[in-house]
Motif scaffolding. Structure first.
Motif, PDB file in Angstrom:
ATOM      1  N   UNK A 203      26.544  42.386  35.504  1.00 21.92           N
ATOM      2  CA  UNK A 203      26.574  41.579  36.153  1.00 21.92           C
ATOM      3  C   UNK A 203      26.198  41.138  37.275  1.00 21.92           C
ATOM      4  N   UNK A 204      25.352  41.805  37.860  1.00 22.58           N
ATOM      5  CA  UNK A 204      23.799  41.488  38.554  1.00 22.58           C
ATOM      6  C   UNK A 204      22.973  40.338  37.500  1.00 22.58           C
TER       7      UNK A 204
ATOM      8  N   UNK B 146      31.928  37.602  30.608  1.00 20.20           N
ATOM      9  CA  UNK B 146      31.103  37.646  32.032  1.00 20.20           C
ATOM     10  C   UNK B 146      30.612  36.301  31.865  1.00 20.20           C
ATOM     11  N   UNK B 147      31.143  35.355  32.550  1.00 23.34           N
ATOM     12  CA  UNK B 147      30.289  34.068  32.428  1.00 23.34           C
ATOM     13  C   UNK B 147      29.701  33.692  33.879  1.00 23.34           C
TER      14      UNK B 147
ATOM     15  N   UNK C 178      31.573  34.448  37.448  1.00 21.27           N
ATOM     16  CA  UNK C 178      30.684  35.368  39.460  1.00 21.27           C
ATOM     17  C   UNK C 178      29.848  34.813  39.585  1.00 21.27           C
ATOM     18  N   UNK C 179      29.294  33.184  39.581  1.00 23.69           N
ATOM     19  CA  UNK C 179      28.215  32.588  41.068  1.00 23.69           C
ATOM     20  C   UNK C 179      29.392  32.823  42.459  1.00 23.69           C
ATOM     21  N   UNK C 180      30.764  32.719  42.511  1.00 20.26           N
ATOM     22  CA  UNK C 180      31.423  32.519  43.644  1.00 20.26           C
ATOM     23  C   UNK C 180      31.713  33.754  44.749  1.00 20.26           C
ATOM     24  N   UNK C 181      31.365  35.097  43.991  1.00 18.72           N
ATOM     25  CA  UNK C 181      31.680  36.631  44.570  1.00 18.72           C
ATOM     26  C   UNK C 181      30.738  37.471  45.205  1.00 18.72           C
TER      27      UNK C 181
ATOM     28  N   UNK D  33      33.532  44.805  42.155  1.00 21.79           N
ATOM     29  CA  UNK D  33      35.074  45.364  42.150  1.00 21.79           C
ATOM     30  C   UNK D  33      35.098  45.069  39.514  1.00 21.79           C
ATOM     31  N   UNK D  34      34.536  43.755  39.636  1.00 20.63           N
ATOM     32  CA  UNK D  34      34.064  43.654  38.561  1.00 20.63           C
ATOM     33  C   UNK D  34      33.140  44.057  37.543  1.00 20.63           C
ATOM     34  N   UNK D  35      32.276  45.076  37.858  1.00 14.11           N
ATOM     35  CA  UNK D  35      31.380  46.072  37.278  1.00 14.11           C
ATOM     36  C   UNK D  35      32.126  47.698  37.437  1.00 14.11           C
TER      37      UNK D  35
END
Length: 140
Positions: A71-72, A95-96, A100-103, A110-112
């Motif tokens: 994710x990072x 993942x795209x 994830x850019x706006x998270x 949470x995504x991780x």
């Protein structure tokens, strides 16, 4: 468990190499990440042989460290990047960069956690867009 990671990138195969180096540099993942050929297209099919990254994971800390690192990495990319992590049973988590850019930090964590849960046999597979409902897991 071995997870297979592919990267579709505007940078071509450089994206996969960057991710492999990123993951291999994480303290909990050293020695667990390697690149290999996916065998290429089926006999008689057109296309080039592709490369994938294999990650040897265990439940708990290793899967969580791997998920957080993926994710990072996606969050740091420029341009269009798509990372797909596939479990041996065919369950995929994609993942795209646009997802994830706006998270914020909490949403990224949470995504991780969802990716780690999917790798450990739970979770719902493909993550939703930041503001969308969960998607169902996909199997091939």
């Amino acid at each position: 468990m071995q997870a297979t990671i592919t990267v579709e990138s505007v940078n071509g195969p450089a994206g996969l190499d960057d991710l492999r180096r990123w993951l291999g540099g994480q303290p909990g993942l050293r020695g667990r990440i390697r690149r290999q050929s996916d065998g290429g297209p089926a006999p008689g099919a057109m296309g080039a042989a592709g490369d994938v990254v294999q990650a040897v994971l265990e439940p708990g800390g290793v899967a969580a460290a791997f998920a957080g690192a993926v994710v990072a990495w996606v969050r740091t990319r420029r341009g269009s990047q798509t990372v797909t992590v596939t479990r041996p049973d065919g369950t995929r988590f994609t993942l795209t960069t646009t997802q994830v850019k706006g998270l914020d930090a909490r949403q990224a964590a949470d995504l991780a956690q969802r990716l780690a849960a999917t790798l450990e046999g739970g979770g719902d597979g493909t993550p939703p867009p930041p503001d969308g409902p969960p998607r169902t897991r996909s199997r091939t």
